[in-house]
Design a protein around this motif. Structure first.
Motif, PDB file in Angstrom:
ATOM      1  N   ASP A  91       0.828  -1.212   0.000  1.00 31.36           N
ATOM      2  CA  ASP A  91       0.000   0.000   0.000  1.00 31.36           C
ATOM      3  C   ASP A  91       0.861   1.260   0.000  1.00 31.36           C
ATOM      4  O   ASP A  91       0.423   2.320  -0.454  1.00 31.36           O
ATOM      5  N   ALA A  92       2.098   1.144   0.504  1.00 28.67           N
ATOM      6  CA  ALA A  92       3.012   2.292   0.550  1.00 28.67           C
ATOM      7  C   ALA A  92       3.821   2.442  -0.739  1.00 28.67           C
ATOM      8  O   ALA A  92       4.673   3.327  -0.826  1.00 28.67           O
ATOM      9  N   GLY A  93       3.556   1.571  -1.715  1.00 28.10           N
ATOM     10  CA  GLY A  93       4.237   1.698  -3.003  1.00 28.10           C
ATOM     11  C   GLY A  93       5.391   0.746  -3.235  1.00 28.10           C
ATOM     12  O   GLY A  93       6.090   0.849  -4.251  1.00 28.10           O
ATOM     13  N   VAL A  94       5.604  -0.197  -2.322  1.00 31.49           N
ATOM     14  CA  VAL A  94       6.661  -1.195  -2.509  1.00 31.49           C
ATOM     15  C   VAL A  94       6.125  -2.287  -3.438  1.00 31.49           C
ATOM     16  O   VAL A  94       5.020  -2.796  -3.213  1.00 31.49           O
ATOM     17  N   PRO A  95       6.866  -2.665  -4.490  1.00 32.11           N
ATOM     18  CA  PRO A  95       6.413  -3.744  -5.368  1.00 32.11           C
ATOM     19  C   PRO A  95       6.073  -5.004  -4.572  1.00 32.11           C
ATOM     20  O   PRO A  95       6.703  -5.282  -3.540  1.00 32.11           O
ATOM     21  N   SER A  96       5.080  -5.761  -5.042  1.00 27.74           N
ATOM     22  CA  SER A  96       4.536  -6.870  -4.256  1.00 27.74           C
ATOM     23  C   SER A  96       5.600  -7.889  -3.837  1.00 27.74           C
ATOM     24  O   SER A  96       5.594  -8.351  -2.691  1.00 27.74           O
TER      25      SER A  96
ATOM     26  N   GLY B 146      11.777  -7.526  14.510  1.00 34.10           N
ATOM     27  CA  GLY B 146      10.579  -8.028  13.877  1.00 34.10           C
ATOM     28  C   GLY B 146       9.644  -6.942  13.387  1.00 34.10           C
ATOM     29  O   GLY B 146      10.080  -5.855  12.980  1.00 34.10           O
ATOM     30  N   VAL B 147       8.351  -7.192  13.468  1.00 33.76           N
ATOM     31  CA  VAL B 147       7.355  -6.292  12.867  1.00 33.76           C
ATOM     32  C   VAL B 147       7.225  -4.969  13.599  1.00 33.76           C
ATOM     33  O   VAL B 147       6.548  -4.055  13.108  1.00 33.76           O
ATOM     34  N   SER B 148       7.893  -4.837  14.751  1.00 31.22           N
ATOM     35  CA  SER B 148       7.919  -3.525  15.407  1.00 31.22           C
ATOM     36  C   SER B 148       8.609  -2.489  14.534  1.00 31.22           C
ATOM     37  O   SER B 148       8.455  -1.278  14.759  1.00 31.22           O
ATOM     38  N   ARG B 149       9.364  -2.932  13.510  1.00 36.13           N
ATOM     39  CA  ARG B 149      10.070  -2.011  12.611  1.00 36.13           C
ATOM     40  C   ARG B 149       9.175  -1.504  11.473  1.00 36.13           C
ATOM     41  O   ARG B 149       9.567  -0.575  10.761  1.00 36.13           O
ATOM     42  N   VAL B 150       8.030  -2.115  11.273  1.00 33.93           N
ATOM     43  CA  VAL B 150       7.178  -1.724  10.144  1.00 33.93           C
ATOM     44  C   VAL B 150       6.842  -0.225  10.156  1.00 33.93           C
ATOM     45  O   VAL B 150       6.987   0.456   9.128  1.00 33.93           O
ATOM     46  N   PRO B 151       6.397   0.345  11.276  1.00 31.69           N
ATOM     47  CA  PRO B 151       6.012   1.763  11.252  1.00 31.69           C
ATOM     48  C   PRO B 151       7.132   2.707  10.812  1.00 31.69           C
ATOM     49  O   PRO B 151       6.897   3.630  10.029  1.00 31.69           O
ATOM     50  N   ILE B 152       8.366   2.488  11.297  1.00 33.57           N
ATOM     51  CA  ILE B 152       9.434   3.415  10.906  1.00 33.57           C
ATOM     52  C   ILE B 152       9.827   3.210   9.456  1.00 33.57           C
ATOM     53  O   ILE B 152      10.147   4.173   8.740  1.00 33.57           O
ATOM     54  N   TYR B 153       9.782   1.988   8.958  1.00 30.91           N
ATOM     55  CA  TYR B 153      10.046   1.758   7.536  1.00 30.91           C
ATOM     56  C   TYR B 153       9.025   2.512   6.680  1.00 30.91           C
ATOM     57  O   TYR B 153       9.380   3.136   5.674  1.00 30.91           O
TER      58      TYR B 153
ATOM     59  N   ILE C 207       9.527   5.770   4.007  1.00 33.00           N
ATOM     60  CA  ILE C 207       9.058   5.737   2.613  1.00 33.00           C
ATOM     61  C   ILE C 207       8.145   6.925   2.336  1.00 33.00           C
ATOM     62  O   ILE C 207       8.283   7.619   1.320  1.00 33.00           O
ATOM     63  N   GLN C 208       7.229   7.172   3.245  1.00 36.67           N
ATOM     64  CA  GLN C 208       6.270   8.265   3.052  1.00 36.67           C
ATOM     65  C   GLN C 208       6.960   9.628   3.027  1.00 36.67           C
ATOM     66  O   GLN C 208       6.498  10.541   2.333  1.00 36.67           O
TER      67      GLN C 208
ATOM     68  N   THR D 195      13.412   6.900   1.826  1.00 35.84           N
ATOM     69  CA  THR D 195      13.743   5.532   1.418  1.00 35.84           C
ATOM     70  C   THR D 195      13.054   5.290   0.086  1.00 35.84           C
ATOM     71  O   THR D 195      11.873   5.618  -0.069  1.00 35.84           O
ATOM     72  N   ASN D 196      13.788   4.746  -0.852  1.00 39.44           N
ATOM     73  CA  ASN D 196      13.269   4.517  -2.195  1.00 39.44           C
ATOM     74  C   ASN D 196      12.528   3.181  -2.235  1.00 39.44           C
ATOM     75  O   ASN D 196      13.154   2.127  -2.088  1.00 39.44           O
TER      76      ASN D 196
END
Length: 356
Positions: free
Chosen positions: A26-31, A53-60, A64-65, A69-70
């Motif tokens: 949804d943030a634009g990363v290819p599937s 783990g998934v605690s890193r998802v929000p900062i990633y 991007i937003q 990060t490209n």
């Protein structure tokens, strides 16, 4: 009166993996890349390394937003000579860049037998065990070094200069799971302090000092101060070695030049890495190497004390993974709330979530 720890949700790995992959897509990363990053994070949770783990998802997602990060990098080889590659990550997500480097190295392994790759212009790649373990399963011995934002003083230093600079090694072990050594060169990975701060928990003595250089058990104060190298000057020396190979040699950002993942949201990280992959069959048949590895592990285990057990690197994580694959991943409420906040879709789990 002590405050009881919040009760985690128990969620299936497959559902968590799909949910996180959808967030990245949804943030634009290819599937395919979104699935890779999600898989790497969920595997860290499966193996009990929740700090990566998934605690890193929000900062990633935030990076991007913000455009730092490209999400669709053009990862390419910019120089090549024999088995030596220099790879530019085009400021892509660290997992995407690192896996591409592994694949490029394996493409050359049948003819070169040993391939080394310097990686520059990348970002935080999560748990190095994810990449090294898979490479070992393909019949190779693997070293992966990465540098990181300045969070650690040099031994005898006053100001932070080096990162926690992770060191990863993996090798196939016959009929056993690969041996996987994945460690920070600090006493503890800074991600564990970040997670403790997010959960409002104290950290053990000896992990870090505060901004004044005094030992602290306050996770928030530790994040303002510095983590400490493991083994004193020995850990510092290894961290410096990694900085040289991952950053000076590759042309990546060095020391304080590396952007902080959380605190510097106006510029790319510029992370570097160094990857070395060796084809086992260049030295001996895979079967004989596997037998020798199994014999060595059996011999090591026979040295255990009566009341103890000798484990090889990665064995404990394998056991945790087996349990969590069967029973589910414990997801802290604070981490679940953060995922809900960045997602553009409903949260598919609740307090009763269990493995089906």
């Amino acid at each position: 009166m002590p405050v009881s720890a919040p009760t985690p949700l128990t969620v299936p790995a497959s559902g968590l993996r799909d949910y996180c992959a959808a967030i990245f897509a949804d943030a634009g990363v290819p599937s395919a890349d979104a699935a890779l990053v999600a898989d790497s994070l969920v595997e860290a949770n499966l193996r009990g390394v929740d700090s990566h783990g998934v605690s890193r998802v929000p900062i990633y997602i935030e990076r991007i937003q913000r455009g730092i990060t490209n999400p669709v990098p053009d990862v390419k080889v910019v120089a090549e000579d024999g088995g030596a590659l220099l790879i530019d990550g085009d400021n892509g997500m660290g997992q995407v860049v690192t896996q591409r480097a592994v694949d490029l190295a394996f493409d050359r392994l049948p003819t070169q037998r040993v391939v080394s790759a310097g990686i520059r212009n990348s970002n935080h790649y999560g748990s190095g065990a994810y990449f090294a373990r898979r490479a070992a399963e393909r019949g190779a011995a693997v070293f992966l070094y990465g540098n990181a934002p300045s969070t650690m003083v040099a031994w005898g230093g006053r100001e932070r200069f080096l990162g926690t600079n992770p060191y990863t090694f993996a090798v196939p072990a016959g009929n056993r799971a690969p041996i996987v050594l994945d460690m920070a060169t600090s006493v503890v990975a800074r991600g564990k302090i970040i997670l403790a701060s997010q959960l409002g928990q104290d950290i053990p003595e000896g992990w870090a000092v505060d901004a004044t250089g005094r030992p602290t058990t306050d996770a928030a104060a530790a994040l303002e101060g510095s983590v400490l190298p493991f083994g004193g000057p020995k850990g510092y020396g290894i961290a410096l070695m990694i900085e040289i190979m991952a950053a000076v040699l590759s042309g990546a950002s060095v020391g304080p030049e590396v952007g902080d993942l959380y605190d510097e949201l106006e510029r790319p990280q510029g992370v570097g890495a160094f990857l070395s992959i060796t084809d086992i069959t260049a030295f001996q048949p895979t079967s004989s190497f596997g037998e020798r590895m199994s014999d060595m592990i059996d011999a090591i285990k026979l040295t255990a004390a009566e009341s103890g057990e000798v484990l090889v690197p990665g064995e404990l994580e394998e056991r945790i993974s087996e349990i969590r694959s069967r029973e589910g991943i414990p997801l802290q409420p604070a981490v679940a709330a953060a995922l809900k906040q960045v997602a553009e879709r409903p949260f598919p789990f609740d307090a009763q979530s269990k493995i089906a």
